[in-house]
Design a protein around this motif. Structure first.
Motif, PDB file in Angstrom:
ATOM      1  N   LEU A 108      -2.831 -33.314  58.001  1.00 40.72           N
ATOM      2  CA  LEU A 108      -2.347 -32.550  59.049  1.00 40.72           C
ATOM      3  C   LEU A 108      -0.809 -32.397  58.584  1.00 40.72           C
ATOM      4  CD1 LEU A 108      -3.971 -33.649  62.426  1.00 40.72           C
ATOM      5  CD2 LEU A 108      -4.801 -31.972  60.774  1.00 40.72           C
ATOM      6  N   LEU A 109      -0.190 -32.968  57.782  1.00 48.81           N
ATOM      7  CA  LEU A 109       1.100 -32.769  57.436  1.00 48.81           C
ATOM      8  C   LEU A 109       1.270 -31.384  56.692  1.00 48.81           C
ATOM      9  CD1 LEU A 109       2.009 -36.396  55.908  1.00 48.81           C
ATOM     10  CD2 LEU A 109       2.639 -35.339  58.260  1.00 48.81           C
ATOM     11  N   ASN A 110       0.144 -30.982  56.128  1.00 46.73           N
ATOM     12  CA  ASN A 110       0.091 -29.590  55.546  1.00 46.73           C
ATOM     13  C   ASN A 110      -0.129 -28.592  56.717  1.00 46.73           C
ATOM     14  OD1 ASN A 110       0.576 -30.623  52.928  1.00 46.73           O
ATOM     15  ND2 ASN A 110      -1.612 -30.569  52.446  1.00 46.73           N
ATOM     16  N   GLU A 111       0.598 -27.256  56.715  1.00 46.14           N
ATOM     17  CA  GLU A 111       0.345 -26.381  57.453  1.00 46.14           C
ATOM     18  C   GLU A 111      -1.236 -25.759  57.613  1.00 46.14           C
ATOM     19  OE1 GLU A 111       2.434 -22.038  58.801  1.00 46.14           O
ATOM     20  OE2 GLU A 111       3.243 -23.385  57.104  1.00 46.14           O
ATOM     21  N   ASN A 112      -1.673 -25.695  56.407  1.00 45.03           N
ATOM     22  CA  ASN A 112      -2.965 -24.896  56.737  1.00 45.03           C
ATOM     23  C   ASN A 112      -4.081 -26.037  57.172  1.00 45.03           C
ATOM     24  OD1 ASN A 112      -4.752 -22.867  56.332  1.00 45.03           O
ATOM     25  ND2 ASN A 112      -5.400 -23.399  54.354  1.00 45.03           N
ATOM     26  N   GLU A 113      -4.034 -27.184  56.849  1.00 46.14           N
ATOM     27  CA  GLU A 113      -4.917 -28.023  57.413  1.00 46.14           C
ATOM     28  C   GLU A 113      -4.649 -28.221  58.832  1.00 46.14           C
ATOM     29  OE1 GLU A 113      -3.859 -28.201  54.382  1.00 46.14           O
ATOM     30  OE2 GLU A 113      -4.282 -29.687  53.219  1.00 46.14           O
ATOM     31  N   ARG A 114      -3.586 -28.100  59.175  1.00 44.87           N
ATOM     32  CA  ARG A 114      -2.843 -28.480  60.681  1.00 44.87           C
ATOM     33  C   ARG A 114      -3.349 -27.432  61.493  1.00 44.87           C
ATOM     34  NH1 ARG A 114       1.825 -29.529  59.508  1.00 44.87           N
ATOM     35  NH2 ARG A 114       2.827 -27.490  59.859  1.00 44.87           N
TER      36      ARG A 114
END
Length: 277
Positions: A108-114
């Motif tokens: 979730l640190l990555n924007e798209n995954e978040r």
């Protein structure tokens, strides 16, 4: 207290599931289906409950059977671990074990995954519930003493305890592999061009291997128990996200229903796997 924890877990599972179905999936390589994924989760959670019930009803090892145990009857690949026992190794194994469950949340640190957290949560619940179902049913039905049972310096009460008669297969290793390989697979699919992929996959493979090593030192599992557990968990962590990839038409899942007879009779609903060449 245990009932409260179980109720809380059920609420969390339901929240993650329905949030994943309702959330808009932007730039996600996956797609979920309310009916299929709902049946999948309900079925595997139900099998977990059944498996735990079977485990709880396992009998202690009789003194006669305990006296019959011999290291010579163990496969050569496992025999060296017979008699291993370490409470410290057992406690230490829980550190990477619990740490593996944090790994998917690091995505979730990555924007798209978040932005697709709900959907990823659904896939993670499916992965862990599937692994748990395979483990609990197998551990409940298979009678195999742990390595520590062969340690004659331990108290007889501990050696014959029913909990020590479910060495096959390694649940801690399986759960860790499922979580770590799931994290690596999802990262890979969301970031196909990332230079970090070798590192992520390396960590995903190393953490469950470490847990498996510690479980052997603790006297909880033999090598083959860990190899099977590792394989089951890794397969679930990779295949379940792969099943949900967009455009994956050759690999399909669909609802099924069946009735099994035996000591435990139950009607089961689930998903069948279909691969078209």
């Amino acid at each position: 207290m245990k009932m409260i924890k179980n109720a809380f877990l059920l609420i969390v599972v339901c929240f993650l599931t329905f949030s994943g179905f309702s959330q808009e999936k932007k730039d996600s390589p996956y797609e979920t289906n309310f009916v299929k994924d709902g049946i999948w989760i309900a079925s595997t959670v139900g099998l977990n409950v059944l498996g735990v019930k079977i485990i709880q009803e396992k009998d202690n090892l009789s003194l006669t059977d305990l006296n019959k145990l011999s290291k010579d009857d163990i496969w050569g690949i496992d025999r060296w671990a017979a008699g291993y026992y370490s409470e410290q190794a057992n406690e230490d194994s829980y550190i990477p074990f619990y740490a593996s469950f944090v790994m998917p949340f690091a995505l979730l640190l990555n924007e798209n995954e978040r932005g697709n957290a709900g959907q990823i949560s659904v896939l993670f619940v499916e992965t862990m519930a599937t692994t748990g179902a395979l483990f609990t049913i197998t551990a409940g039905l298979v009678e195999k003493s742990r390595p520590l049972v062969y340690n004659e310096s331990l108290e007889t009460e501990k050696r014959i305890d029913s909990d020590e008669q479910r060495s096959f297969f390694a649940g801690h290793t399986a759960a860790t592999a499922a979580a770590s390989f799931f994290a690596a697979k999802v990262f890979n699919d969301f970031n196909p061009d990332s230079p970090l992929k070798p590192f992520v996959w390396g960590v995903g493979a190393a953490v469950p291997a470490l847990v498996g090593y510690m479980r052997i030192k603790a006297g909880k599992h033999f090598l083959t128990d860990n190899l099977i557990g590792y394989g089951v968990g890794a397969a679930a962590g990779i295949l379940i996200p792969e099943l949900h990839k967009k455009g994956n038409k050759n690999l399909q899942i669909y609802p099924t229903a069946s009735f099994n007879q035996g000591e435990y009779k139950f009607a089961s609903q689930g998903l069948a796997l279909n691969f078209q060449f």
